[in-house]
Design an enzyme around this catalytic site. Structure first.
Site, mmCIF file in Angstrom:
data_model
loop_
_atom_site.group_PDB
_atom_site.id
_atom_site.type_symbol
_atom_site.label_atom_id
_atom_site.label_comp_id
_atom_site.label_asym_id
_atom_site.label_seq_id
_atom_site.Cartn_x
_atom_site.Cartn_y
_atom_site.Cartn_z
ATOM 1 N N GLY A 285 2.020 2.114 11.084
ATOM 2 C CA GLY A 285 3.003 3.014 10.503
ATOM 3 C C GLY A 285 3.870 3.779 12.139
ATOM 4 O O GLY A 285 4.109 4.605 11.921
ATOM 5 N N ASN B 77 0.787 -1.534 0.093
ATOM 6 C CA ASN B 77 -0.276 0.130 -0.266
ATOM 7 C C ASN B 77 0.704 1.037 -0.089
ATOM 8 O O ASN B 77 1.135 1.384 0.970
ATOM 9 C CB ASN B 77 -0.866 -0.489 1.092
ATOM 10 C CG ASN B 77 -2.082 0.950 1.609
ATOM 11 O OD1 ASN B 77 -1.789 2.415 0.403
ATOM 12 N ND2 ASN B 77 -2.579 1.693 2.950
ATOM 13 N N LYS C 198 0.042 3.938 -0.285
ATOM 14 C CA LYS C 198 -0.278 5.919 0.111
ATOM 15 C C LYS C 198 0.417 6.696 -0.672
ATOM 16 O O LYS C 198 0.404 6.294 -1.852
ATOM 17 C CB LYS C 198 -0.020 5.735 1.567
ATOM 18 C CG LYS C 198 -0.160 4.500 2.467
ATOM 19 C CD LYS C 198 0.022 4.567 3.772
ATOM 20 C CE LYS C 198 -0.234 2.970 4.358
ATOM 21 N NZ LYS C 198 -0.479 3.514 6.318
ATOM 22 N N GLU D 210 -7.059 4.520 7.641
ATOM 23 C CA GLU D 210 -6.344 6.625 7.193
ATOM 24 C C GLU D 210 -7.722 6.703 6.692
ATOM 25 O O GLU D 210 -8.347 7.576 6.892
ATOM 26 C CB GLU D 210 -5.411 6.438 6.888
ATOM 27 C CG GLU D 210 -4.431 6.412 7.166
ATOM 28 C CD GLU D 210 -2.683 5.812 6.250
ATOM 29 O OE1 GLU D 210 -2.693 5.297 5.182
ATOM 30 O OE2 GLU D 210 -2.279 5.067 7.766
ATOM 31 N N HIS E 94 -9.937 1.253 4.471
ATOM 32 C CA HIS E 94 -8.551 1.789 5.423
ATOM 33 C C HIS E 94 -8.875 2.689 6.907
ATOM 34 O O HIS E 94 -9.446 3.288 6.448
ATOM 35 C CB HIS E 94 -7.156 1.958 4.179
ATOM 36 C CG HIS E 94 -6.181 1.808 4.807
ATOM 37 N ND1 HIS E 94 -5.453 3.020 5.409
ATOM 38 C CD2 HIS E 94 -5.098 0.881 4.527
ATOM 39 C CE1 HIS E 94 -4.430 2.527 6.037
ATOM 40 N NE2 HIS E 94 -3.865 1.344 5.269
ATOM 41 N N GLU F 97 -5.570 -4.832 10.268
ATOM 42 C CA GLU F 97 -4.498 -3.703 10.680
ATOM 43 C C GLU F 97 -4.966 -2.755 11.649
ATOM 44 O O GLU F 97 -6.155 -2.482 11.946
ATOM 45 C CB GLU F 97 -4.246 -2.443 9.236
ATOM 46 C CG GLU F 97 -4.433 -3.464 7.984
ATOM 47 C CD GLU F 97 -3.751 -2.125 6.576
ATOM 48 O OE1 GLU F 97 -2.734 -2.751 6.322
ATOM 49 O OE2 GLU F 97 -4.248 -1.821 7.226
ATOM 50 N N SER G 28 3.303 -2.248 10.139
ATOM 51 C CA SER G 28 4.304 -2.127 10.308
ATOM 52 C C SER G 28 4.825 -3.048 10.120
ATOM 53 O O SER G 28 5.695 -3.451 11.249
ATOM 54 C CB SER G 28 4.455 -1.537 11.691
ATOM 55 O OG SER G 28 4.295 0.269 12.658
HETATM 56 P P1 PGA Z 1 2.610 0.627 7.569
HETATM 57 O O1 PGA Z 1 1.465 0.678 6.996
HETATM 58 O O2 PGA Z 1 3.231 -0.466 7.309
HETATM 59 O O3 PGA Z 1 3.154 1.822 7.286
HETATM 60 O O4 PGA Z 1 2.077 0.631 9.252
HETATM 61 C C1 PGA Z 1 -0.049 -0.337 6.549
HETATM 62 C C2 PGA Z 1 -1.505 0.531 6.249
HETATM 63 O O5 PGA Z 1 -1.539 1.250 6.503
HETATM 64 O O6 PGA Z 1 -1.400 -0.653 5.463
#
Ligand code: PGA
Length: 250
Positions: free
Chosen positions: A173, A9, A11, A98, A96, A167, A211
Site C-alpha cells: 500500500g 485481496n 481488504k 495487516e 497477512h 509481501e 504495490s
Molecule cells: P497492495 O496490497 O497491493 O495494496 O500493496 C497487497 C496486500 O496487502 O495483499
C-alpha cells in the site's frame, strides 16, 4: 501444467452489492486462460455473493481474508472455518501483514489458523514478509524463515499445496515495490526452505505482493520463481484487475 495465481485481496472494501457489480464487470472484461487461476479474497460479508456468482468457473476461487481456529462458540466477531466453507470458500489468507502488525497476530495464532484450515480441507495462503527495518538490518530471509516455521512438521505433500505470499511490509500500500530481482531472491529462498522439508518445489506456489499494479506486474510474473501475485489496491477496479489478471508471460 503449472498455473499462475492472480489473487485479489479486497481488504475492507466492497460489501455484497459492490462485490456483485464488480464481478459482473470483471467477468465481461476477463477471458479465462488455461495457464492461470484468479482468486478473490472479498470481505466476509461478500464472500457468499462472489462464490455464488463464480460457482461454474473452475479457473476462479474464492477465499476469506481471515478465520478463527475454534469451530464455534462465544467468540464475538470471529468467523470459523466451517462457516467460511458453508459460504462457498475454498481458501483463506493467514498471517497477512495487516493481521500481524495492525491487529498483533502472532506466529502462534497464525499456526493455529493454518491447522484449522487444513483440518477442514481448505487452502491456507500463508503471507510472510519483513518490515523495512528488518530489511535494512539484513534480516529479510531470517524473518521469512521464522514466519514459515508455522508449517514445520507438515507432511511434504500437504506442504507443497500451501501457497505462500511474500509481501514485504514496506511495499504494501505504499507504492514502493520490491524489484523483480529482490522478489526472486526471497522466493528462491522460500522454495529452498520447502525443498529442505521434502516438498516438491515445482508444485509450491509463491506469490509476490506489495504495490503490484498494471505497470509492474509483467516484470514480476516473468521471474521464474514468481508464481503469481497478491494484489490489494489495484484489484479494486474490475477493468484494471482484468488487465492485471490477463498479463502475458514471457
Ligand atoms: P497492495 O496490497 O497491493 O495494496 O500493496 C497487497 C496486500 O496487502 O495483499
Amino acid at each position: 501444467m503449472t498455473r499462475l495465481i492472480f489473487a485479489a485481496n479486497w481488504k475492507m472494501h466492497l460489501g455484497p452489492e459492490g462485490a456483485r457489480k464488480f464481478m459482473e464487470e470483471f467477468m465481461e472484461a476477463y477471458r479465462p486462460q488455461s495457464d492461470r487461476e484468479v482468486w478473490f479474497f472479498p470481505s466476509a460479508v461478500a464472500v457468499e455473493t462472489v462464490a455464488i456468482q463464480l460457482r461454474d468457473r473452475s479457473d476462479v476461487r474464492v477465499g476469506v481474508q481471515n478465520v478463527f481456529w475454534e469451530q464455534k462458540g462465544a467468540f464475538t466477531g470471529e468467523l470459523s472455518v466451517s462457516m467460511a466453507k458453508e459460504a462457498g470458500v475454498t481458501a483463506a489468507l493467514v498471517g497477512h501483514s495487516e493481521r500481524r502488525h495492525v491487529f498483533g497476530e502472532t506466529d502462534e495464532e497464525t499456526s493455529r489458523k493454518v491447522t484449522a484450515l487444513l483440518e477442514a480441507g481448505l487452502t491456507p495462503v500463508l503471507c510472510v514478509g519483513e518490515k523495512l527495518e528488518e530489511r535494512e538490518a539484513g534480516e529479510t530471509i531470517s524473518v521469512v524463515k521464522r514466519q514459515l516455521g508455522v508449517l514445520e512438521g507438515l507432511d511434504p505433500e500437504i506442504l507443497a499445496g500451501i501457497p505462500i505470499a511474500y509481501e514485504p511490509v514496506w511495499a504494501i500500500g505504499t507504492g514502493r515495490t520490491a524489484t523483480p530481482a529482490d522478489a526472486a531472491e526471497v522466493h528462491s529462498a522460500i522454495r529452498t526452505w520447502f525443498g529442505g522439508r521434502g516438498a516438491d518445489t515445482g508444485s509450491v506456489k509463491i506469490l509476490y505482493g506489495g504495490s503490484v499494479k498494471v505497470e509492474n506486474v509483467h516484470a514480476l510474473v516473468s521471474e521464474p520463481d514468481v508464481d503469481g501475485v497478491l494484489v490489494g489496491g489495484a484489484s479494486l477496479d474490475p477493468a484494471q484487475w482484468a488487465t492485471i489478471a490477463s498479463t502475458s508471460i514471457d
